[in-house]
Scaffold this motif. Structure first.
Motif, PDB file in Angstrom:
ATOM      1  N   ASN A  46       0.835  -1.270  -0.104  1.00  0.00           N
ATOM      2  CA  ASN A  46       0.004  -0.098  -0.146  1.00  0.00           C
ATOM      3  C   ASN A  46       0.881   1.277  -0.144  1.00  0.00           C
ATOM      4  N   SER A  48       0.763   5.626   0.611  1.00  0.00           N
ATOM      5  CA  SER A  48       0.399   6.923   0.995  1.00  0.00           C
ATOM      6  C   SER A  48       1.173   8.165   0.615  1.00  0.00           C
ATOM      7  N   GLU A  51      -1.075  14.855  -1.771  1.00  0.00           N
ATOM      8  CA  GLU A  51      -1.559  15.443  -3.274  1.00  0.00           C
ATOM      9  C   GLU A  51      -0.724  16.347  -3.636  1.00  0.00           C
ATOM     10  N   LEU A 111      -6.833  13.650  -5.810  1.00  0.00           N
ATOM     11  CA  LEU A 111      -7.577  12.777  -4.954  1.00  0.00           C
ATOM     12  C   LEU A 111      -8.242  11.830  -5.841  1.00  0.00           C
ATOM     13  N   GLU A 114      -6.929   8.264  -6.041  1.00  0.00           N
ATOM     14  CA  GLU A 114      -7.049   7.208  -4.844  1.00  0.00           C
ATOM     15  C   GLU A 114      -7.751   6.085  -5.274  1.00  0.00           C
ATOM     16  N   ARG A 116      -7.794   1.177  -5.366  1.00  0.00           N
ATOM     17  CA  ARG A 116      -7.208  -0.083  -5.221  1.00  0.00           C
ATOM     18  C   ARG A 116      -6.476  -0.316  -6.600  1.00  0.00           C
ATOM     19  N   ASP A 132      -3.188  -0.363  -2.233  1.00  0.00           N
ATOM     20  CA  ASP A 132      -4.096   0.887  -2.164  1.00  0.00           C
ATOM     21  C   ASP A 132      -3.432   2.093  -1.975  1.00  0.00           C
ATOM     22  N   THR A 134      -3.730   5.782  -0.871  1.00  0.00           N
ATOM     23  CA  THR A 134      -4.115   6.806  -0.115  1.00  0.00           C
ATOM     24  C   THR A 134      -3.680   8.030  -0.272  1.00  0.00           C
ATOM     25  N   VAL A 135      -4.435   8.756  -0.837  1.00  0.00           N
ATOM     26  CA  VAL A 135      -4.056  10.542  -1.009  1.00  0.00           C
ATOM     27  C   VAL A 135      -4.058  11.337   0.136  1.00  0.00           C
ATOM     28  N   LEU A 136      -3.114  11.969   0.655  1.00  0.00           N
ATOM     29  CA  LEU A 136      -3.227  12.794   1.741  1.00  0.00           C
ATOM     30  C   LEU A 136      -3.325  14.101   1.542  1.00  0.00           C
ATOM     31  N   LYS A 167      -7.506  15.594   5.033  1.00  0.00           N
ATOM     32  CA  LYS A 167      -7.894  14.191   4.858  1.00  0.00           C
ATOM     33  C   LYS A 167      -6.373  13.413   5.055  1.00  0.00           C
ATOM     34  N   PRO A 168      -6.690  12.329   5.942  1.00  0.00           N
ATOM     35  CA  PRO A 168      -7.650  12.332   6.832  1.00  0.00           C
ATOM     36  C   PRO A 168      -7.749  13.343   7.883  1.00  0.00           C
TER      37      PRO A 168
END
Length: 418
Positions: A46, A48, A51, A111, A114, A116, A132, A134-136, A167-168
């Motif tokens: 995964n 992270s 952006e 974003l 983002e 899978r 996966d 994940t866009v921060l 985000k988050p």
């Protein structure tokens, strides 16, 4: 046919490319069916990514037997088939291709990227591994506000810190000086699936808090050391202290007295007053601002003198107790007392010496008396030489005549006892 369908969804649209991919795929499936490899293992991690930055997707194979690796996006469109990129998105770039790895980078992540991503390995049966992304999205600058700009000592104030558009969701911590405080937070979701976090801090302030920073710290995986601060401004009533300018020692009649009232507060004291508790300040006392001056003191001025200072927050005071002693003796009187003291000391010395001599004489007399009584009580028996030679005489007359010395020397022999 499923592979052909995937290829048809790509933006390439080239019939020749589709036919080539279909032919390769069919050959791979046919070979995999004849020679299944069960020991191959497909791995993906995964990711992270903040952006706007670059994400790297890695499909890795252990013990590969030349099976084909491909990478699909969340919509199951082929991004890379081996080292060929059918998808027309220049943000995807091949970083590494070998029998054991297919590594692809995605630049300027947004974003919408983002989801899978699928790593496929053409074995029998086919293997898939998932990465996966994940866009921060980092929050905006925190906003810190207080309910009031100036707080009076002993009152409660409230400070608010807001972190928007992350985000988050971010977390918020509070620090006052070097001490961490606990606030109360609320998380809200915005229309664009972002998060806004608001935290409240309530505290009761003291004068020691004046000028101390209260810091709102925002914790988020996309940013570090993100914070905002606000300095507390606290008003408090004066602190009062009376200082004796002179005299420095005990106060005696006829001397002068000067007192200074030191008062500090926020805001600065507006008024400083001198009063005498349970009596009036002497009529000839001079009060100049915070100074009190009294000359030619006497015991009638004894009492408690109070300095009172006040500002918009309140008032405070400090007391000084005046005790006037008897006047110091004059120089002549002091000299006379000194001479009299010297004579008295000399007389005392003579008396002591005379007493010692008398004691010694008395002791000697007592000793002589004791010795005399001792010898008187122990008087002894003794012999004289007057009848020496009389033991050989025939009778008494002859003995007297033959006695040594006879009576002729009787007057010359005398014995004394002391």
């Amino acid at each position: 046919m499923k592979q052909v369908s995937n290829m048809a969804n790509t933006s390439n649209g080239s019939l020749a490319t589709l036919l080539l991919l279909f032919t390769i795929s069919a050959a791979i499936h046919t070979g995999a069916a004849q020679f299944p490899v069960q020991s191959q293992n497909l791995i993906a991690d995964n990711v992270s990514v903040v952006e706007g930055e670059t994400a790297t997707i890695s499909c890795r194979v252990k013990n590969n037997d030349d099976s084909v690796i491909q990478l699909l996006n969340p919509n199951r469109q082929t991004i890379y088939f081996k080292d060929v990129r059918p998808l027309k998105d220049a943000r995807f770039q091949l970083v590494n291709f070998s029998d054991n790895e297919l590594r692809v980078s995605l630049s300027n992540v947004s974003l919408s990227d983002e989801g899978r991503y699928v790593c496929q390995l053409y074995t029998d049966p086919p293997q898939e591994a998932y990465a996966d992304i994940t866009v921060l999205i980092p929050p905006g600058n925190p906003i810190i506000e207080s309910r009031e700009d100036i707080v009076s000592e002993g009152n409660e104030t409230e400070i608010t810190c807001t972190s928007m558009g992350s985000k988050p969701a971010a977390t918020i911590r509070w620090m006052k000086g070097d001490k961490e405080l606990k606030g109360k937070s609320k998380v809200e979701t915005t229309y664009d699936k972002m998060f806004t976090v608001t935290s409240w801090l309530r505290l009761t302030v003291t004068r020691e808090d004046d000028g101390v920073p209260v810091v709102c710290i925002v914790d988020h995986p996309a940013v570090k050391d993100f914070q905002a601060q606000k300095y507390l401004e606290v008003q408090y009533k004066p602190e009062v202290k009376i200082v004796v300018e002179f005299p420095s020692g005990p106060i005696r009649e006829g001397e002068n007295l000067e007192l200074t009232c030191q008062a500090k507060g926020k805001p600065e004291p507006q008024q400083v007053n001198w009063v005498r508790v349970e009596d009036d300040v002497p009529s000839h006392a001079v009060i100049t601002g915070s100074d009190l001056f009294i000359e030619n003191l006497n015991k009638s001025y004894n009492g408690t003198y109070r300095c009172v200072a006040s500002n918009s927050v309140g008032e405070a005071y400090d007391d000084y107790i005046l005790f006037v002693r008897d006047a110091a003796p004059s120089t002549e009187a002091a000299a006379h007392d000194s001479q009299a003291g010297t004579e008295a000391q000399r007389s005392l010395d003579h008396a002591v010496i005379g007493g010692v001599v008398a004691v010694v004489v008395f002791a000697m007399l007592c000793l002589l008396i004791v010795l005399g009584r001792y010898f008187a009580r122990h008087k002894g028996t003794y012999f004289t030489h007057e009848a020496k030679g009389a033991d050989d005489a025939a009778d008494a007359d002859t003995a007297i005549i033959n006695a040594e010395g006879g009576h002729n020397n009787s007057d010359e022999k005398k014995e004394y006892y002391i």
